[in-house]
Design a protein around this motif. Structure first.
Motif, PDB file in Angstrom:
ATOM      1  N   GLY A 201      57.684  24.774  66.055  1.00 11.67           N
ATOM      2  CA  GLY A 201      57.950  24.013  67.266  1.00 11.67           C
ATOM      3  C   GLY A 201      56.677  23.710  68.044  1.00 11.67           C
ATOM      4  N   ARG A 202      55.751  24.665  68.076  1.00  8.84           N
ATOM      5  CA  ARG A 202      54.493  24.440  68.799  1.00  8.84           C
ATOM      6  C   ARG A 202      53.638  23.385  68.107  1.00  8.84           C
ATOM      7  N   VAL A 203      53.664  23.391  66.781  1.00 11.56           N
ATOM      8  CA  VAL A 203      52.902  22.372  66.050  1.00 11.56           C
ATOM      9  C   VAL A 203      53.532  21.001  66.246  1.00 11.56           C
ATOM     10  N   ARG A 204      54.856  20.933  66.173  1.00  6.82           N
ATOM     11  CA  ARG A 204      55.553  19.652  66.348  1.00  6.82           C
ATOM     12  C   ARG A 204      55.360  19.092  67.758  1.00  6.82           C
ATOM     13  N   ALA A 205      55.193  19.976  68.724  1.00  2.31           N
ATOM     14  CA  ALA A 205      54.946  19.499  70.087  1.00  2.31           C
ATOM     15  C   ALA A 205      53.610  18.779  70.173  1.00  2.31           C
ATOM     16  N   LEU A 206      52.637  19.220  69.390  1.00  2.00           N
ATOM     17  CA  LEU A 206      51.326  18.569  69.365  1.00  2.00           C
ATOM     18  C   LEU A 206      51.313  17.361  68.438  1.00  2.00           C
ATOM     19  N   ALA A 207      52.071  17.436  67.334  1.00  2.00           N
ATOM     20  CA  ALA A 207      52.080  16.365  66.339  1.00  2.00           C
ATOM     21  C   ALA A 207      53.521  16.018  65.993  1.00  2.00           C
ATOM     22  N   PRO A 208      54.199  15.259  66.856  1.00  2.00           N
ATOM     23  CA  PRO A 208      55.615  14.948  66.633  1.00  2.00           C
ATOM     24  C   PRO A 208      55.905  14.271  65.304  1.00  2.00           C
ATOM     25  N   GLU A 209      54.948  13.501  64.801  1.00  5.44           N
ATOM     26  CA  GLU A 209      55.161  12.801  63.525  1.00  5.44           C
ATOM     27  C   GLU A 209      54.854  13.686  62.320  1.00  5.44           C
ATOM     28  N   GLY A 210      54.350  14.888  62.569  1.00  5.44           N
ATOM     29  CA  GLY A 210      54.014  15.807  61.487  1.00  5.44           C
ATOM     30  C   GLY A 210      52.549  15.739  61.114  1.00  5.44           C
ATOM     31  N   VAL A 211      52.059  16.769  60.462  1.00  5.45           N
ATOM     32  CA  VAL A 211      50.655  16.820  60.049  1.00  5.45           C
ATOM     33  C   VAL A 211      50.520  16.279  58.633  1.00  5.45           C
ATOM     34  N   ASP A 212      49.328  15.802  58.323  1.00  6.71           N
ATOM     35  CA  ASP A 212      49.071  15.190  57.012  1.00  6.71           C
ATOM     36  C   ASP A 212      48.540  16.175  55.985  1.00  6.71           C
ATOM     37  N   VAL A 213      47.859  17.210  56.472  1.00  5.34           N
ATOM     38  CA  VAL A 213      47.239  18.203  55.583  1.00  5.34           C
ATOM     39  C   VAL A 213      47.514  19.587  56.153  1.00  5.34           C
ATOM     40  N   VAL A 214      47.889  20.519  55.281  1.00  6.10           N
ATOM     41  CA  VAL A 214      48.030  21.919  55.660  1.00  6.10           C
ATOM     42  C   VAL A 214      47.078  22.744  54.810  1.00  6.10           C
ATOM     43  N   LEU A 215      46.214  23.518  55.463  1.00  7.36           N
ATOM     44  CA  LEU A 215      45.357  24.480  54.775  1.00  7.36           C
ATOM     45  C   LEU A 215      45.850  25.879  55.123  1.00  7.36           C
ATOM     46  N   ASP A 216      46.402  26.575  54.140  1.00  5.13           N
ATOM     47  CA  ASP A 216      46.859  27.955  54.333  1.00  5.13           C
ATOM     48  C   ASP A 216      45.742  28.884  53.888  1.00  5.13           C
ATOM     49  N   LEU A 217      45.105  29.541  54.855  1.00  3.68           N
ATOM     50  CA  LEU A 217      43.972  30.408  54.563  1.00  3.68           C
ATOM     51  C   LEU A 217      44.309  31.879  54.746  1.00  3.68           C
ATOM     52  N   VAL A 218      45.596  32.187  54.907  1.00  2.00           N
ATOM     53  CA  VAL A 218      45.974  33.554  55.231  1.00  2.00           C
ATOM     54  C   VAL A 218      47.062  34.130  54.332  1.00  2.00           C
ATOM     55  N   GLY A 219      47.929  33.297  53.743  1.00  2.00           N
ATOM     56  CA  GLY A 219      49.008  33.802  52.899  1.00  2.00           C
ATOM     57  C   GLY A 219      50.121  34.423  53.721  1.00  2.00           C
ATOM     58  N   GLY A 220      50.802  35.392  53.127  1.00  2.00           N
ATOM     59  CA  GLY A 220      51.869  36.087  53.828  1.00  2.00           C
ATOM     60  C   GLY A 220      53.081  35.227  54.120  1.00  2.00           C
ATOM     61  N   GLY A 221      53.301  34.199  53.335  1.00  2.00           N
ATOM     62  CA  GLY A 221      54.464  33.331  53.533  1.00  2.00           C
ATOM     63  C   GLY A 221      54.245  32.204  54.516  1.00  2.00           C
ATOM     64  N   THR A 222      53.033  32.104  55.072  1.00  2.00           N
ATOM     65  CA  THR A 222      52.748  31.065  56.063  1.00  2.00           C
ATOM     66  C   THR A 222      53.031  29.671  55.532  1.00  2.00           C
ATOM     67  N   ILE A 223      52.761  29.453  54.262  1.00  2.00           N
ATOM     68  CA  ILE A 223      52.920  28.121  53.686  1.00  2.00           C
ATOM     69  C   ILE A 223      54.368  27.640  53.769  1.00  2.00           C
ATOM     70  N   HIS A 224      55.329  28.561  53.895  1.00  2.00           N
ATOM     71  CA  HIS A 224      56.738  28.169  53.903  1.00  2.00           C
ATOM     72  C   HIS A 224      57.153  27.474  55.197  1.00  2.00           C
ATOM     73  N   THR A 225      56.313  27.505  56.219  1.00  2.00           N
ATOM     74  CA  THR A 225      56.607  26.737  57.428  1.00  2.00           C
ATOM     75  C   THR A 225      56.275  25.263  57.253  1.00  2.00           C
ATOM     76  N   SER A 226      55.616  24.913  56.161  1.00  2.77           N
ATOM     77  CA  SER A 226      55.101  23.549  55.995  1.00  2.77           C
ATOM     78  C   SER A 226      56.158  22.461  56.060  1.00  2.77           C
ATOM     79  N   PRO A 227      57.328  22.609  55.413  1.00  2.00           N
ATOM     80  CA  PRO A 227      58.312  21.517  55.482  1.00  2.00           C
ATOM     81  C   PRO A 227      58.742  21.182  56.911  1.00  2.00           C
ATOM     82  N   GLU A 228      58.613  22.132  57.826  1.00  2.95           N
ATOM     83  CA  GLU A 228      59.027  21.898  59.209  1.00  2.95           C
ATOM     84  C   GLU A 228      57.969  21.169  60.030  1.00  2.95           C
TER      85      GLU A 228
END
Length: 306
Positions: A201-228
């Motif tokens: 929700g915080r990311v969508r508030a900054l980028a309502p149309e969605g982001v173009d690139v996701v760099l996951d540098l930490v793991g731990g399931g973080t990448i699974h938030t990407s579709p949102e």
């Protein structure tokens, strides 16, 4: 030579400080007098045996892949360098044995570039692995002018490099970090967001149309938030989570590359790329440096000096 080594897998407690033979120099390698070596999470993860299925350990293992130092010996066919050259390198082989936490390291010329003249050895040691990871990840994602890039763990060693490089490419950068690092990320040109519950929700508030690139540098399931949080056709890169492939993205394992490392060195000399050194330890205190790295809260790079 003085060196840090380990003779069995384990945590910082298996590290030994003592004498080891000086490395032999192959025909396409040079001998480097190590001035500084950066600590990376992969060092203690490999040491714990987490990469045993990928990289064979030839004990005793000298850990460390990042280095900055001075060329003091030449192989039989190394016209790229001369005695006295100051260099940086991501000195990774396909096995664990001859690392950079030592007085000397024999490094293939394909892993090296000239040290940025405007950086200290401590700062320069922080560039190779982190810088190459960020550089190659952004390139793999086809990052360019007008993209919105979400960098997870943006205040870490790789993250700070990714933020600066993405901005240089003309991208807008949103970076996840703890609140204490938000001002720092703003100083690098990123828009910070706090990680944890409600991140999408915080990311969508900054980028309502969605982001173009996701760099996951930490793991731990973080990448699974990407579709949102992504726009249609977004490109996903992870350096820590194989699950990225199931989401249509790529798992990236950084490679030594002289051309890429030289480009990073030039960017540092131009002031585009800066390196924050969080803390410096003497070689004999490498175990303490590892412990600090494993806590996972350090901003910038942890460096060992020789």
């Amino acid at each position: 030579m003085k060196a840090i080594s380990y003779r069995a897998y384990g945590g910082p407690e298996v590290l030994e400080f003592g004498e080891l033979p000086e490395p032999k120099v192959g025909p396409d390698s040079v001998l480097i007098k190590v001035r500084a070596a950066a600590v990376n999470p992969v060092d203690w993860k490999a040491q714990a045996g987490y990469l045993d299925g990928m990289l064979q350990a030839v004990f005793p293992v000298v850990p460390g892949w990042d280095v900055s130092g001075v060329v003091v010996g030449l192989g039989a066919d190394t016209p790229e360098f001369e005695i006295g050259d100051e260099v940086i390198g991501y000195v990774r082989e396909d096995f664990l044995s001859r690392g950079t936490f030592a007085e000397y390291v024999a490094a293939p010329v394909r892993t090296l570039a000239r040290k940025p003249a405007n950086l200290t050895f401590e700062q320069a040691a922080g560039i190779p692995l982190a810088g190459l990871t960020a550089y190659q990840a952004l390139r793999a994602a086809g990052t360019g002018e007008g993209d919105t890039v979400l960098v997870h763990a943006a205040a870490g060693g790789v993250g700070t490099m990714a933020v600066q490089l993405a901005k240089h490419l003309g991208a807008r950068v949103i970076g996840t970090a703890g609140e204490r690092n938000h001002d720092y990320l703003r100083s690098l040109g990123a828009e910070p967001v706090t990680y944890g519950d409600g991140l999408a929700g915080r990311v969508r508030a900054l980028a309502p149309e969605g982001v173009d690139v996701v760099l996951d540098l930490v793991g731990g399931g973080t990448i699974h938030t990407s579709p949102e949080v992504t726009a249609p056709g977004a490109r996903l890169i992870s350096i820590a989570d194989p699950d990225v492939a199931a989401l249509g993205g790529r798992l990236l394992w950084v490679r030594p590359d002289t051309a890429d490392l030289t480009a990073l060195s030039h960017l540092a000399e131009q002031g585009v790329l800066t390196v924050e050194v969080a803390e410096v330890f003497p070689l004999e205190k490498t175990a303490d440096a590892q412990r600090l790295s494993a806590e996972g809260h350090t901003r910038g790079k942890i460096v060992v000096t020789v």
